[in-house]
Design a protein around this motif. Structure first.
Motif, PDB file in Angstrom:
ATOM      1  N   ALA A 125      45.985  37.161  30.306  1.00  0.00           N
ATOM      2  CA  ALA A 125      44.853  36.228  30.391  1.00  0.00           C
ATOM      3  C   ALA A 125      43.671  36.858  31.119  1.00  0.00           C
ATOM      4  O   ALA A 125      42.551  36.348  31.043  1.00  0.00           O
ATOM      5  CB  ALA A 125      45.284  34.944  31.100  1.00  0.00           C
ATOM      6  N   GLY A 126      43.914  37.948  31.847  1.00  0.00           N
ATOM      7  CA  GLY A 126      42.839  38.748  32.402  1.00  0.00           C
ATOM      8  C   GLY A 126      42.284  38.310  33.743  1.00  0.00           C
ATOM      9  O   GLY A 126      41.276  38.858  34.198  1.00  0.00           O
ATOM     10  N   ARG A 127      42.929  37.345  34.403  1.00  0.00           N
ATOM     11  CA  ARG A 127      42.337  36.837  35.642  1.00  0.00           C
ATOM     12  C   ARG A 127      43.298  36.885  36.835  1.00  0.00           C
ATOM     13  O   ARG A 127      42.985  36.368  37.900  1.00  0.00           O
ATOM     14  CB  ARG A 127      41.838  35.408  35.425  1.00  0.00           C
ATOM     15  CG  ARG A 127      40.800  35.307  34.306  1.00  0.00           C
ATOM     16  CD  ARG A 127      40.289  33.899  34.129  1.00  0.00           C
ATOM     17  NE  ARG A 127      39.489  33.465  35.272  1.00  0.00           N
ATOM     18  CZ  ARG A 127      38.976  32.233  35.381  1.00  0.00           C
ATOM     19  NH1 ARG A 127      39.190  31.333  34.431  1.00  0.00           N
ATOM     20  NH2 ARG A 127      38.266  31.896  36.435  1.00  0.00           N
ATOM     21  N   TRP A 128      44.453  37.494  36.645  1.00  0.00           N
ATOM     22  CA  TRP A 128      45.429  37.538  37.751  1.00  0.00           C
ATOM     23  C   TRP A 128      46.110  38.899  37.776  1.00  0.00           C
ATOM     24  O   TRP A 128      47.262  39.071  37.413  1.00  0.00           O
ATOM     25  CB  TRP A 128      46.467  36.423  37.598  1.00  0.00           C
ATOM     26  CG  TRP A 128      47.165  36.113  38.888  1.00  0.00           C
ATOM     27  CD1 TRP A 128      48.402  36.555  39.298  1.00  0.00           C
ATOM     28  CD2 TRP A 128      46.675  35.304  39.956  1.00  0.00           C
ATOM     29  NE1 TRP A 128      48.694  36.074  40.544  1.00  0.00           N
ATOM     30  CE2 TRP A 128      47.647  35.286  40.974  1.00  0.00           C
ATOM     31  CE3 TRP A 128      45.493  34.573  40.149  1.00  0.00           C
ATOM     32  CZ2 TRP A 128      47.480  34.578  42.170  1.00  0.00           C
ATOM     33  CZ3 TRP A 128      45.325  33.865  41.330  1.00  0.00           C
ATOM     34  CH2 TRP A 128      46.309  33.875  42.324  1.00  0.00           C
ATOM     35  N   LYS A 129      45.384  39.899  38.270  1.00  0.00           N
ATOM     36  CA  LYS A 129      45.923  41.247  38.394  1.00  0.00           C
ATOM     37  C   LYS A 129      46.524  41.412  39.776  1.00  0.00           C
ATOM     38  O   LYS A 129      45.885  41.123  40.791  1.00  0.00           O
ATOM     39  CB  LYS A 129      44.819  42.285  38.184  1.00  0.00           C
ATOM     40  CG  LYS A 129      45.303  43.725  38.278  1.00  0.00           C
ATOM     41  CD  LYS A 129      44.150  44.703  38.059  1.00  0.00           C
ATOM     42  CE  LYS A 129      44.628  46.141  38.171  1.00  0.00           C
ATOM     43  NZ  LYS A 129      43.503  47.104  37.976  1.00  0.00           N
ATOM     44  N   ILE A 130      47.768  41.896  39.837  1.00  0.00           N
ATOM     45  CA  ILE A 130      48.442  42.117  41.110  1.00  0.00           C
ATOM     46  C   ILE A 130      47.949  43.433  41.697  1.00  0.00           C
ATOM     47  O   ILE A 130      48.100  44.492  41.081  1.00  0.00           O
ATOM     48  CB  ILE A 130      49.976  42.159  40.925  1.00  0.00           C
ATOM     49  CG1 ILE A 130      50.489  40.880  40.259  1.00  0.00           C
ATOM     50  CG2 ILE A 130      50.658  42.387  42.269  1.00  0.00           C
ATOM     51  CD1 ILE A 130      50.239  39.620  41.019  1.00  0.00           C
ATOM     52  N   THR A 131      47.358  43.361  42.871  1.00  0.00           N
ATOM     53  CA  THR A 131      46.846  44.574  43.524  1.00  0.00           C
ATOM     54  C   THR A 131      47.529  44.852  44.855  1.00  0.00           C
ATOM     55  O   THR A 131      47.473  45.970  45.355  1.00  0.00           O
ATOM     56  CB  THR A 131      45.329  44.461  43.772  1.00  0.00           C
ATOM     57  OG1 THR A 131      45.079  43.357  44.654  1.00  0.00           O
ATOM     58  CG2 THR A 131      44.579  44.244  42.469  1.00  0.00           C
ATOM     59  N   GLU A 132      48.167  43.835  45.425  1.00  0.00           N
ATOM     60  CA  GLU A 132      48.815  43.988  46.726  1.00  0.00           C
ATOM     61  C   GLU A 132      50.312  43.745  46.550  1.00  0.00           C
ATOM     62  O   GLU A 132      50.781  42.617  46.570  1.00  0.00           O
ATOM     63  CB  GLU A 132      48.238  42.992  47.737  1.00  0.00           C
ATOM     64  CG  GLU A 132      46.740  43.073  47.901  1.00  0.00           C
ATOM     65  CD  GLU A 132      46.290  44.377  48.548  1.00  0.00           C
ATOM     66  OE1 GLU A 132      47.103  44.978  49.289  1.00  0.00           O
ATOM     67  OE2 GLU A 132      45.152  44.790  48.313  1.00  0.00           O
TER      68      GLU A 132
END
Length: 288
Positions: A125-132
């Motif tokens: 969906a492009g709005r919830w990228k895991i970065t931590e």
């Protein structure tokens, strides 16, 4: 005036949309990942020396109460109508029931890599990228019910066992405490495997994926789960009138827990707040 946190099963379609939109907006602003970093920083096991404020300690409940309030305030800066709903996992026990619907949190992960592919928090969906997080995967993962080694969510009976304990917490004030409401609710048990995962801990295990470990905040269900845990503290207080946060005073010299736990009137990092200040939040919010 106090606002109301509602059972997720009672949310209207509009309330679901507004909650999701506010969550996605604080993620877009970069605020959300700061919450993930904070939880990772304060996820200190009792096998390590140093102060424990978030887990395996008496301040587990007030720490997460303040953490929830901070998140809720961030959401309400986006949309003042939004509050954090709670997920009653003693009633909504199916992997297809709320909150696991396409219009709210999405469902379980696919079998191959546990990637969540449905709902607004799916990576596609492009709005919830895991970065931590601890791994290198940029997508949200879940394994609801642990398909490979199935476990069940805690029951009302399990929860009642914690609520019945009239003492808030007991020495040695860590994951090995055999009595006390706090550890019965947090869920550190004896033995090995699924039998040792109780209440709060068992829910994290049942959800699986990123909900396992310090980076569990990466899954939005973290907040719905902890709102329900917070509700149990309120229920315990109502059941045991006059019972207070323990310990009232910090452990003294020679005690293994000296300097490692937060007493009732001590500052609770990372805030300038004490557990005592968080025992009564009735003027801020209530549960519906």
């Amino acid at each position: 005036m106090a606002y109301t946190r509602k059972n997720v099963s009672t949310l209207t379609a509009s309330e679901k949309r507004r909650f999701v939109a506010a969550m996605l907006e604080i993620k877009r602003r970069g605020e959300y990942d700061e919450f993930v970093r904070t939880h990772i920083e304060y996820f200190v096991p009792d096998g390590e020396y140093g102060l424990r404020s978030a887990h395996m300690a008496p301040s587990f409940l007030p720490w997460h109460r303040q953490f929830l309030l901070d998140l809720e305030r961030a959401l309400r800066r986006v949309d003042s109508s939004v509050t954090v709903p709670y997920w009653d996992w003693t009633r909504d026990r199916s992997a297809t029931a709320l909150p696991w619907t396409k219009d709210l949190l999405g469902g379980t992960g696919r079998r191959s890599d546990h990637q969540v592919t449905t709902g607004p928090f799916a990576y596609a969906a492009g709005r919830w990228k895991i970065t931590e997080n601890i791994t290198d995967e940029p997508y949200l993962t879940r394994d609801l019910g642990r398909a490979g080694a199935p476990i069940a969510l805690p029951t009302k009976h399990d929860l009642d066992g914690a609520l019945a304990d009239p003492v808030y917490d007991t020495a040695p004030w860590d994951s090995t405490s055999r009595t006390g409401f706090r550890n019965r609710l947090e869920g550190w048990g004896t033995g090995s495997g699924s039998a040792s995962w109780r209440n709060h801990n068992r829910v994290h295990k049942w959800v699986g994926g990123v909900m396992l470990g310090g980076a569990s905040v990466n899954d939005p269900v973290f907040w719905l789960h902890h709102a329900f845990i917070d509700l149990q503290w309120s229920r315990w207080q109502n059941r045991h009138r006059g019972a207070r946060y323990q310990p009232a005073r910090p452990p003294g010299p020679g005690d293994d827990q000296e300097g490692r736990i937060v007493a009732r009137q001590q500052r609770m990092p990372p805030w300038d707040m004490t557990p005592e200040q968080l025992e009564d939040v009735s003027r801020i919010y209530r549960y519906g």
